[in-house]
Scaffold this active site. Sequence first.
Site, PDB file in Angstrom:
ATOM      1  N   HIS A  64       9.136   3.030   8.830  1.00 20.57           N
ATOM      2  CA  HIS A  64       8.517   2.034  10.010  1.00 20.57           C
ATOM      3  C   HIS A  64       7.654   2.586  10.879  1.00 20.57           C
ATOM      4  O   HIS A  64       7.545   3.836  11.141  1.00 20.57           O
ATOM      5  CB  HIS A  64       9.966   2.143  10.990  1.00 20.57           C
ATOM      6  CG  HIS A  64       9.793   1.252  12.262  1.00 20.57           C
ATOM      7  ND1 HIS A  64       9.804  -0.072  12.041  1.00 20.57           N
ATOM      8  CD2 HIS A  64       9.425   1.368  13.436  1.00 20.57           C
ATOM      9  CE1 HIS A  64       9.827  -0.702  13.278  1.00 20.57           C
ATOM     10  NE2 HIS A  64       9.486   0.255  13.798  1.00 20.57           N
ATOM     11  N   MET A  99      11.036  -6.888   3.687  1.00 28.78           N
ATOM     12  CA  MET A  99      11.185  -7.520   5.005  1.00 28.78           C
ATOM     13  C   MET A  99      12.572  -8.170   5.199  1.00 28.78           C
ATOM     14  O   MET A  99      13.091  -8.904   6.039  1.00 28.78           O
ATOM     15  CB  MET A  99      10.335  -8.811   5.193  1.00 28.78           C
ATOM     16  CG  MET A  99       8.776  -8.041   5.461  1.00 28.78           C
ATOM     17  SD  MET A  99       8.675  -6.657   6.601  1.00 28.78           S
ATOM     18  CE  MET A  99       8.528  -7.622   8.318  1.00 28.78           C
ATOM     19  N   SER A 147       0.748  -1.340   0.054  1.00 32.07           N
ATOM     20  CA  SER A 147       0.018   0.112   0.137  1.00 32.07           C
ATOM     21  C   SER A 147       0.651   1.183  -0.041  1.00 32.07           C
ATOM     22  O   SER A 147       0.442   2.393  -0.618  1.00 32.07           O
ATOM     23  CB  SER A 147      -1.005   0.022   1.116  1.00 32.07           C
ATOM     24  OG  SER A 147      -0.183   0.043   2.276  1.00 32.07           O
ATOM     25  N   ASN A 148       1.940   1.220   0.772  1.00 26.07           N
ATOM     26  CA  ASN A 148       2.908   2.261   0.741  1.00 26.07           C
ATOM     27  C   ASN A 148       3.434   2.435  -0.789  1.00 26.07           C
ATOM     28  O   ASN A 148       3.515   3.816  -1.295  1.00 26.07           O
ATOM     29  CB  ASN A 148       4.058   2.403   1.651  1.00 26.07           C
ATOM     30  CG  ASN A 148       3.556   2.774   3.075  1.00 26.07           C
ATOM     31  OD1 ASN A 148       3.675   3.930   3.396  1.00 26.07           O
ATOM     32  ND2 ASN A 148       3.316   1.539   3.772  1.00 26.07           N
ATOM     33  N   ASN A 169      13.908   4.249   4.650  1.00 27.00           N
ATOM     34  CA  ASN A 169      12.834   2.839   5.136  1.00 27.00           C
ATOM     35  C   ASN A 169      11.622   3.695   5.845  1.00 27.00           C
ATOM     36  O   ASN A 169      11.914   4.584   6.426  1.00 27.00           O
ATOM     37  CB  ASN A 169      13.466   2.249   5.927  1.00 27.00           C
ATOM     38  CG  ASN A 169      12.544   1.026   6.458  1.00 27.00           C
ATOM     39  OD1 ASN A 169      11.832   0.365   5.799  1.00 27.00           O
ATOM     40  ND2 ASN A 169      12.894   0.606   7.798  1.00 27.00           N
ATOM     41  N   LYS A 174      23.685 -14.719  -0.244  1.00 28.42           N
ATOM     42  CA  LYS A 174      23.135 -13.472  -0.028  1.00 28.42           C
ATOM     43  C   LYS A 174      23.744 -12.580  -1.052  1.00 28.42           C
ATOM     44  O   LYS A 174      23.008 -11.521  -1.561  1.00 28.42           O
ATOM     45  CB  LYS A 174      22.881 -13.158   1.370  1.00 28.42           C
ATOM     46  CG  LYS A 174      22.037 -11.619   1.283  1.00 28.42           C
ATOM     47  CD  LYS A 174      21.274 -11.395   2.515  1.00 28.42           C
ATOM     48  CE  LYS A 174      20.874 -10.090   2.599  1.00 28.42           C
ATOM     49  NZ  LYS A 174      20.077  -9.670   3.740  1.00 28.42           N
TER      50      LYS A 174
HETATM   51  C1  GRF Z   1       4.139  -0.663   6.775  1.00 29.80           C
HETATM   52  O1  GRF Z   1       3.319  -0.483   7.995  1.00 29.80           O
HETATM   53  C2  GRF Z   1       5.419  -0.224   6.988  1.00 29.80           C
HETATM   54  O2  GRF Z   1       5.720   0.807   7.796  1.00 29.80           O
HETATM   55  C3  GRF Z   1       6.209  -1.211   7.330  1.00 29.80           C
HETATM   56  O3  GRF Z   1       5.804  -2.521   6.819  1.00 29.80           O
HETATM   57  C4  GRF Z   1       4.456  -2.080   6.299  1.00 29.80           C
HETATM   58  C5  GRF Z   1       4.214  -2.356   4.992  1.00 29.80           C
HETATM   59  O4  GRF Z   1       2.818  -2.123   4.309  1.00 29.80           O
HETATM   60  N1  GRF Z   1       7.637  -1.548   7.220  1.00 29.80           N
HETATM   61  P1  GRF Z   1       2.575  -2.038   3.068  1.00 29.80           P
HETATM   62  O5  GRF Z   1       3.120  -3.253   2.253  1.00 29.80           O
HETATM   63  O6  GRF Z   1       3.032  -0.742   2.171  1.00 29.80           O
HETATM   64  O7  GRF Z   1       1.070  -2.111   2.727  1.00 29.80           O
END
Ligand code: GRF
Length: 185
Positions: free
Chosen positions: A103, A84, A14-15, A101, A59
């Site tokens: 958070h 992740m 979603s971001n 990033n 890696k």
């Molecule tokens: C968000 O809450 C971000 O802060 C964290 O992981 C989540 C990702 O959500 N690091 P999305 O995949 O962007 O919906």
Amino acid sequence: MAKKIAVFASGNGSNFQVIAEQFPVEFVFSDKREAYVLERAKNLDVKSYAFELKEFDSKAAYEQAILDLLTAHQIDLICLAGYMKIVGPDLLAAYEGRIINIHPAYLPEFPGANGIKDAWEAGVDQSGVTIHWVDSGIDTGQIIKQVRVPRLADDTIESFEARIHEQEYKLYPDVLESLGAERKK
Ligand code: GRF
């Protein structure tokens, strides 16, 4: 010159969607071939790449493949958004100072993979959202911008989480603009 942005995401995306709706994104990279972010990329007509660590011998080889993509697209700024994986030493060395990033907590409070749940379970009366530069630690890099998000008396973890996400969707574009990214015309 306009900054060339790549977004890295592992899941929902979603971001990524909020960023891609407002800024040109060169590509999205996912370390999960089944991630929903890839569907979002298709719908938004953004190029995507996905490959998984387990498909590589190490890696280092995995990150070299990512670096090749970044170089081929002349990326200036990597936006981690729900990515992740820890950024390894080779990728970090090549892009340090050019990786940010988001958070879902008010760092240095509640670092790690479960920032929202950890804050909720600690019973805080406020948490927040942070965007920071990425260094070799977990959510330890220099903070660029952060906002507070209150926990309301009648919150459930779901409503608390939704309010945190709402703030994320404002903060990421704000920070990108402050770093010189140009909005879509
Ligand atoms: C968000 O809450 C971000 O802060 C964290 O992981 C989540 C990702 O959500 N690091 P999305 O995949 O962007 O919906």
